[in-house]
Design an enzyme around this catalytic site. Structure first.
Site, short mmCIF file in Angstrom:
data_model
loop_
_atom_site.label_atom_id
_atom_site.label_comp_id
_atom_site.label_asym_id
_atom_site.label_seq_id
_atom_site.Cartn_x
_atom_site.Cartn_y
_atom_site.Cartn_z
N GLU A 1 0.82 -1.21 0.00
CA GLU A 1 0.00 0.00 0.00
C GLU A 1 0.86 1.26 0.00
O GLU A 1 0.51 2.25 -0.65
CB GLU A 1 -0.92 -0.02 1.22
N ARG B 1 7.59 7.50 8.11
CA ARG B 1 6.89 7.13 9.35
C ARG B 1 7.87 6.65 10.41
O ARG B 1 7.72 6.95 11.60
CB ARG B 1 5.85 6.05 9.07
#
Length: 444
Positions: A230, A239
């Site tokens: 994804e 992140r």
């Protein structure tokens, strides 16, 4: 083609002279490994008779072949010649190993031809051709030797040694996730050979939590890998940097960092450089893709945890099957892979929309999307749902564990800071909405 007529005859002859030899060859041989067609049919006949507890000799084997319609070209003279070729019953195991080795050599030659064909076929990227070639070679793993049942008495010494090591603190029962309550529920942390399903509706944070667990393991020196279908590797890294440096993800993405955050970026980058953490962003992974990557990472990096994000994005190698069966195939395959490699597989999954129809908002096992096999194959199932959203943007997330094969079930309260992608255990109590009460009136 490489094959040994003598070894094939030696195995079949020994089985017709003494069917007890089946126990010495049945774990490494199948009919497909015999080169000669008539030898495959004879082996199948003997196997069927042994499993039916029928006497096996050249006459009964001949009779079985004739009545089953498999006896073309096989007469009593041929069977007698095969039985007469046996030099020693004690050598049947070695003869079986030779048959299996020659079959593997033939498989390797066939695979080499296929790989060459893949290599010279124009019209597809080289990287894609490399993936297909690796997958073709991986198919040879089907010829691995099968394991045999082990008497409990032979397992006792190893069990007592392991129990002593646990008691003395020389080994850990599992690899901690750094979420204390979850670790206790899992019996000490992530266990080798287990498949854990982490499921939620979109935008709850299952990918973020999985990455947090990867980072926590890597900080403790345990190699982990995250297969994302994804997000790109760059997004995963952003992140991870936000998590490690507690830096606002939004400003990290745009580059509009405050002065004090640049120092945190430097520290986070230095930390990430030391972690045994691996990202992969290939989309539409097939089971064969996952297996090839997992085996490579286990062999080269000795990974302990493999995250697959997420199940419903995986691709099937067959177009003639329903999506239900495709999901079942992948779920069963990854479960087997976790046992073969001795790693934990954290399999992320979507939940159906039924969750949103409930007043409580709490997911159930039946909400696992598209296949009941997801629940059946999992050793542990964790279901995430948003419990409370605070004014500062952080959230209280409920991690419900409704299935745990070797531990207890229950809920874990998690604190999620979305701006910095950080997860930790929360001390706040979880609050669940109750469905509205229904009043029934009795009509006259």
């Amino acid at each position: 083609m490489p094959w040994s007529a003598e070894a094939e005859a030696g195995v079949l002859g020994a089985l017709m002279l003494d069917s007890a030899c089946w126990d010495r060859v049945g774990d490494i041989l199948s009919a497909e490994q015999f080169f000669a067609d008539h030898n495959r049919r004879i082996f199948n006949a003997i196997g069927a008779m042994v499993l039916s507890v029928k006497p096996v000799d050249i006459i009964t084997v001949h009779e079985h072949l004739q009545t089953s319609g498999q006896g073309e070209g096989i007469d009593l003279m041929m069977l007698n010649e095969i039985s007469q070729s046996v030099s020693s019953l004690h050598a049947v195991r070695r003869h079986a190993e030779i048959v299996a080795e020659r079959a593997l050599m033939r498989g390797l030659l066939a695979a080499a031809d296929d790989v060459r064909e893949i290599a010279v076929t124009a019209g597809s990227p080289v990287v894609e051709r490399l993936d297909k070639a690796q997958a073709r070679l991986q198919e040879l793993q089907v010829h691995r030797r099968r394991s045999m049942p082990v008497p409990v008495s032979e397992m006792m010494v190893g069990f007592l040694d392991h129990l002593s090591d646990l008691s003395e603190g020389r080994v850990d029962p599992g690899i901690p996730t750094r979420i204390p309550t979850l670790d206790r529920m899992l019996g000490g942390g992530l266990m080798a050979g287990k498949q854990i399903v982490l499921a939620a509706r979109p935008s709850i944070g299952k990918s973020s939590l999985a990455e947090q667990i990867c980072i926590n393991l890597a900080k403790d020196g345990h190699a982990a890998a995250f297969l994302s279908q994804e997000m790109t590797n760059g997004e995963l890294l952003q992140r991870a940097i936000a998590n490690a440096g507690r830096i606002d993800l939004g400003r990290l993405i745009t580059g509009k960092l405050q002065d004090h955050e640049w120092e945190r970026v430097t520290e986070a980058v230095e930390l990430m450089n030391t972690l045994p953490l691996h990202f992969d962003d290939q989309p539409a992974l097939s089971l064969m893709d996952i297996a090839a990557k997992a085996r490579m990472l286990k062999r080269q990096r000795n990974i302990k945890l493999l995250v697959i994000d997420y199940l419903q994005l995986c691709a099937s190698t067959r177009s003639d099957r329903s999506r239900h069966h495709e999901i079942e195939e992948i779920s069963r395959g990854t479960k087997a892979l976790s046992k073969q490699l001795g790693i934990t597989i954290l399999l992320l999954s979507q939940l159906s929309r039924e969750v949103e129809k409930r007043t409580s908002g709490r997911p159930q096992l039946s909400d696992l999307k598209e296949s009941g096999a997801i629940e059946e194959d999992a050793d542990v199932v964790m279901l995430l749902s948003r419990n409370t959203k605070r004014q500062d943007g952080s959230q209280l997330i409920c991690c419900d564990v409704p299935k745990n094969r070797q531990g207890r079930t229950g809920e874990v309260a998690l604190h999620f800071e979305g701006d910095v992608q950080c997860w930790s255990q929360s001390t706040e109590p979880l609050e669940f909405k109750k469905p509205p009460s229904r009043h029934y009136t009795e009509e006259a």
